[in-house]
Design a protein around this motif. Structure first.
Motif, PDB file in Angstrom:
ATOM      1  N   HIS A 197      43.760  73.643  40.539  1.00  0.00           N
ATOM      2  CA  HIS A 197      45.057  73.158  41.029  1.00  0.00           C
ATOM      3  C   HIS A 197      45.265  71.693  40.658  1.00  0.00           C
ATOM      4  CE1 HIS A 197      48.604  72.851  43.532  1.00  0.00           C
ATOM      5  NE2 HIS A 197      48.085  71.767  44.079  1.00  0.00           N
ATOM      6  N   GLN A 198      44.250  70.857  40.885  1.00  0.00           N
ATOM      7  CA  GLN A 198      44.369  69.434  40.557  1.00  0.00           C
ATOM      8  C   GLN A 198      44.622  69.229  39.067  1.00  0.00           C
ATOM      9  OE1 GLN A 198      41.098  67.076  42.041  1.00  0.00           O
ATOM     10  NE2 GLN A 198      41.391  67.805  44.132  1.00  0.00           N
ATOM     11  N   LEU A 199      43.891  69.945  38.236  1.00  0.00           N
ATOM     12  CA  LEU A 199      44.062  69.766  36.790  1.00  0.00           C
ATOM     13  C   LEU A 199      45.377  70.362  36.296  1.00  0.00           C
ATOM     14  CD1 LEU A 199      40.400  70.256  35.596  1.00  0.00           C
ATOM     15  CD2 LEU A 199      41.773  68.176  35.463  1.00  0.00           C
ATOM     16  N   THR A 200      45.812  71.454  36.906  1.00  0.00           N
ATOM     17  CA  THR A 200      47.098  72.036  36.535  1.00  0.00           C
ATOM     18  C   THR A 200      48.225  71.085  36.917  1.00  0.00           C
ATOM     19  OG1 THR A 200      46.223  74.254  36.806  1.00  0.00           O
ATOM     20  CG2 THR A 200      48.601  74.038  36.826  1.00  0.00           C
ATOM     21  N   GLN A 201      48.133  70.482  38.106  1.00  0.00           N
ATOM     22  CA  GLN A 201      49.137  69.501  38.529  1.00  0.00           C
ATOM     23  C   GLN A 201      49.133  68.303  37.582  1.00  0.00           C
ATOM     24  OE1 GLN A 201      50.926  71.426  40.321  1.00  0.00           O
ATOM     25  NE2 GLN A 201      51.209  70.004  42.004  1.00  0.00           N
ATOM     26  N   HIS A 202      47.922  67.843  37.180  1.00  0.00           N
ATOM     27  CA  HIS A 202      47.801  66.709  36.263  1.00  0.00           C
ATOM     28  C   HIS A 202      48.446  67.039  34.918  1.00  0.00           C
ATOM     29  CE1 HIS A 202      46.134  63.287  34.114  1.00  0.00           C
ATOM     30  NE2 HIS A 202      45.702  64.135  33.204  1.00  0.00           N
ATOM     31  N   HIS A 257      41.758  76.011  27.895  1.00  0.00           N
ATOM     32  CA  HIS A 257      41.153  76.387  29.172  1.00  0.00           C
ATOM     33  C   HIS A 257      39.642  76.219  29.042  1.00  0.00           C
ATOM     34  CE1 HIS A 257      44.755  79.306  29.817  1.00  0.00           C
ATOM     35  NE2 HIS A 257      45.082  78.058  30.076  1.00  0.00           N
ATOM     36  N   THR A 258      38.968  76.208  30.198  1.00  0.00           N
ATOM     37  CA  THR A 258      37.517  76.046  30.218  1.00  0.00           C
ATOM     38  C   THR A 258      36.919  77.023  31.216  1.00  0.00           C
ATOM     39  OG1 THR A 258      37.770  73.689  29.768  1.00  0.00           O
ATOM     40  CG2 THR A 258      35.644  74.401  30.649  1.00  0.00           C
ATOM     41  N   LYS A 259      35.921  77.773  30.787  1.00  0.00           N
ATOM     42  CA  LYS A 259      35.166  78.593  31.735  1.00  0.00           C
ATOM     43  C   LYS A 259      34.065  77.702  32.293  1.00  0.00           C
ATOM     44  CE  LYS A 259      32.112  81.924  30.790  1.00  0.00           C
ATOM     45  NZ  LYS A 259      31.552  83.234  30.417  1.00  0.00           N
ATOM     46  N   LEU A 260      34.091  77.479  33.593  1.00  0.00           N
ATOM     47  CA  LEU A 260      33.076  76.680  34.271  1.00  0.00           C
ATOM     48  C   LEU A 260      32.162  77.632  35.027  1.00  0.00           C
ATOM     49  CD1 LEU A 260      31.761  74.079  35.295  1.00  0.00           C
ATOM     50  CD2 LEU A 260      33.618  73.885  36.982  1.00  0.00           C
ATOM     51  N   THR A 261      30.891  77.624  34.645  1.00  0.00           N
ATOM     52  CA  THR A 261      29.884  78.457  35.287  1.00  0.00           C
ATOM     53  C   THR A 261      28.926  77.546  36.039  1.00  0.00           C
ATOM     54  OG1 THR A 261      30.043  80.057  33.479  1.00  0.00           O
ATOM     55  CG2 THR A 261      28.109  80.223  34.908  1.00  0.00           C
ATOM     56  N   ILE A 262      28.716  77.831  37.303  1.00  0.00           N
ATOM     57  CA  ILE A 262      27.786  77.062  38.130  1.00  0.00           C
ATOM     58  C   ILE A 262      26.664  78.015  38.548  1.00  0.00           C
ATOM     59  CG2 ILE A 262      27.471  75.695  40.218  1.00  0.00           C
ATOM     60  CD1 ILE A 262      30.521  75.110  40.079  1.00  0.00           C
ATOM     61  N   THR A 263      25.451  77.688  38.109  1.00  0.00           N
ATOM     62  CA  THR A 263      24.279  78.487  38.439  1.00  0.00           C
ATOM     63  C   THR A 263      23.433  77.685  39.416  1.00  0.00           C
ATOM     64  OG1 THR A 263      24.343  79.462  36.229  1.00  0.00           O
ATOM     65  CG2 THR A 263      22.298  79.732  37.493  1.00  0.00           C
ATOM     66  N   ALA A 265      32.587  78.405  49.476  1.00  0.00           N
ATOM     67  CA  ALA A 265      32.824  76.983  49.216  1.00  0.00           C
ATOM     68  C   ALA A 265      33.051  76.729  47.728  1.00  0.00           C
ATOM     69  CB  ALA A 265      31.649  76.141  49.721  1.00  0.00           C
ATOM     70  N   THR A 266      32.279  77.383  46.874  1.00  0.00           N
ATOM     71  CA  THR A 266      32.434  77.189  45.428  1.00  0.00           C
ATOM     72  C   THR A 266      33.755  77.757  44.946  1.00  0.00           C
ATOM     73  OG1 THR A 266      30.039  77.207  45.165  1.00  0.00           O
ATOM     74  CG2 THR A 266      31.349  77.572  43.183  1.00  0.00           C
ATOM     75  N   HIS A 267      34.138  78.915  45.446  1.00  0.00           N
ATOM     76  CA  HIS A 267      35.436  79.495  45.093  1.00  0.00           C
ATOM     77  C   HIS A 267      36.564  78.532  45.479  1.00  0.00           C
ATOM     78  CE1 HIS A 267      38.614  82.415  44.473  1.00  0.00           C
ATOM     79  NE2 HIS A 267      39.077  82.074  45.658  1.00  0.00           N
ATOM     80  N   ASN A 268      36.502  77.992  46.697  1.00  0.00           N
ATOM     81  CA  ASN A 268      37.523  77.034  47.135  1.00  0.00           C
ATOM     82  C   ASN A 268      37.519  75.789  46.265  1.00  0.00           C
ATOM     83  OD1 ASN A 268      38.383  78.716  49.195  1.00  0.00           O
ATOM     84  ND2 ASN A 268      37.133  77.722  50.760  1.00  0.00           N
ATOM     85  N   ALA A 269      36.334  75.299  45.928  1.00  0.00           N
ATOM     86  CA  ALA A 269      36.224  74.096  45.093  1.00  0.00           C
ATOM     87  C   ALA A 269      36.827  74.334  43.714  1.00  0.00           C
ATOM     88  CB  ALA A 269      34.766  73.671  44.969  1.00  0.00           C
ATOM     89  N   LEU A 270      36.503  75.450  43.089  1.00  0.00           N
ATOM     90  CA  LEU A 270      37.020  75.724  41.746  1.00  0.00           C
ATOM     91  C   LEU A 270      38.526  75.978  41.780  1.00  0.00           C
ATOM     92  CD1 LEU A 270      34.072  77.852  40.331  1.00  0.00           C
ATOM     93  CD2 LEU A 270      34.582  75.423  39.930  1.00  0.00           C
ATOM     94  N   VAL A 294      37.769  80.366  35.284  1.00  0.00           N
ATOM     95  CA  VAL A 294      38.466  79.764  34.154  1.00  0.00           C
ATOM     96  C   VAL A 294      39.409  78.717  34.725  1.00  0.00           C
ATOM     97  CG1 VAL A 294      40.067  80.147  32.249  1.00  0.00           C
ATOM     98  CG2 VAL A 294      38.236  81.795  32.703  1.00  0.00           C
ATOM     99  N   ILE A 295      39.206  77.490  34.277  1.00  0.00           N
ATOM    100  CA  ILE A 295      40.021  76.360  34.709  1.00  0.00           C
ATOM    101  C   ILE A 295      41.063  76.127  33.620  1.00  0.00           C
ATOM    102  CG2 ILE A 295      40.001  73.939  35.424  1.00  0.00           C
ATOM    103  CD1 ILE A 295      38.327  75.839  37.229  1.00  0.00           C
ATOM    104  N   HIS A 296      42.302  75.982  33.994  1.00  0.00           N
ATOM    105  CA  HIS A 296      43.401  75.864  33.039  1.00  0.00           C
ATOM    106  C   HIS A 296      43.567  74.426  32.571  1.00  0.00           C
ATOM    107  CE1 HIS A 296      45.175  79.998  33.874  1.00  0.00           C
ATOM    108  NE2 HIS A 296      44.036  79.915  34.505  1.00  0.00           N
ATOM    109  N   ALA A 297      42.517  73.932  31.909  1.00  0.00           N
ATOM    110  CA  ALA A 297      42.518  72.575  31.362  1.00  0.00           C
ATOM    111  C   ALA A 297      41.455  72.507  30.264  1.00  0.00           C
ATOM    112  CB  ALA A 297      42.219  71.558  32.449  1.00  0.00           C
ATOM    113  N   PRO A 298      41.612  71.588  29.311  1.00  0.00           N
ATOM    114  CA  PRO A 298      40.613  71.427  28.251  1.00  0.00           C
ATOM    115  C   PRO A 298      39.255  70.997  28.815  1.00  0.00           C
ATOM    116  CG  PRO A 298      42.636  70.241  27.711  1.00  0.00           C
ATOM    117  CD  PRO A 298      42.755  70.707  29.135  1.00  0.00           C
ATOM    118  N   THR A 299      38.210  71.307  28.078  1.00  0.00           N
ATOM    119  CA  THR A 299      36.845  71.050  28.514  1.00  0.00           C
ATOM    120  C   THR A 299      36.612  69.586  28.876  1.00  0.00           C
ATOM    121  OG1 THR A 299      36.096  72.907  27.181  1.00  0.00           O
ATOM    122  CG2 THR A 299      34.414  71.327  27.846  1.00  0.00           C
ATOM    123  N   HIS A 300      37.130  68.650  28.077  1.00  0.00           N
ATOM    124  CA  HIS A 300      36.865  67.236  28.381  1.00  0.00           C
ATOM    125  C   HIS A 300      37.468  66.829  29.726  1.00  0.00           C
ATOM    126  CE1 HIS A 300      40.900  66.718  26.634  1.00  0.00           C
ATOM    127  NE2 HIS A 300      40.942  65.582  27.310  1.00  0.00           N
TER     128      HIS A 300
END
Length: 179
Positions: free
Chosen positions: A163-168, A123-129, A153-158, A25-31
């Motif tokens: 973090h980047q979007l929360t800072q933004h 928030h946005t749930k980002l799922t990478i399959t 690597a994916t955990h670190n990336a997400l 879950v990313i703490h930013a809107p989907t767009h």
């Protein structure tokens, strides 16, 4: 984050096919998450670095048939060591919710990015399959190396993306008047 994996055995030596699912879950809107995903695939952001780097093709990945050349740097992009190369071609895109690619090279298969709004789209749930079969020298790796390294690597990336979007968001909110 959750991850799962499977193996496919054919006649002869085992060929491992991996079905890996990572989500956060990313703490930013989907767009905003969508815009950062597209920017990353175009190589203009670095939330997947140091493990993966992206170079866009022509057309770019936000278009059907667009491509991204991906390099996986198991030791980090500034350190020596082997690299895994593959090209992802966009096969389906529904902004800002789904992007599916097929990939060829050291990995052959598909990747689907699914963005699901949560918390009233705050928030946005980002799922990478990532469903893939390795080719070339990566087939020599122990069978658990690819899913373990991919998950790390994916955990670190997400985490970096969040973090980047929360800072933004915090920077944007800090500039707004509440009166």
């Amino acid at each position: 984050m959750r991850t799962s994996g499977t193996q496919k055995k054919t006649g002869g030596p085992a060929i491992h096919t991996y079905d890996l699912v990572n989500e956060a879950v990313i703490h930013a809107p989907t767009h905003q998450v969508w815009n950062h995903l597209i920017a990353e695939l175009n190589g203009t952001t670095t939330w997947w670095t140091p493990h993966n780097t992206h170079q866009p093709g022509n057309p770019t990945p936000e278009h059907p048939g667009g491509t991204t050349h991906i390099t996986v740097h198991p030791n980090g992009h500034t350190k020596p060591g082997p690299k895994i190369h593959f090209t992802a071609t966009t096969t389906h895109i529904t902004p800002p919710h789904t992007l599916t690619t097929t990939h060829t090279g050291h990995f052959t298969g598909t990747t689907t990015y699914t963005l699901t709004p949560t918390h009233n789209n705050q928030h946005t749930k980002l799922t990478i399959t990532f469903t893939t079969t390795p080719h070339g020298w990566p087939t020599l790796l122990p069978k658990h190396t690819i899913p373990n390294q991919h998950t790390k690597a994916t955990h670190n990336a997400l985490t970096n993306l969040n973090h980047q979007l929360t800072q933004h968001t915090n920077t944007t909110d800090a500039g707004r008047s509440t009166s």
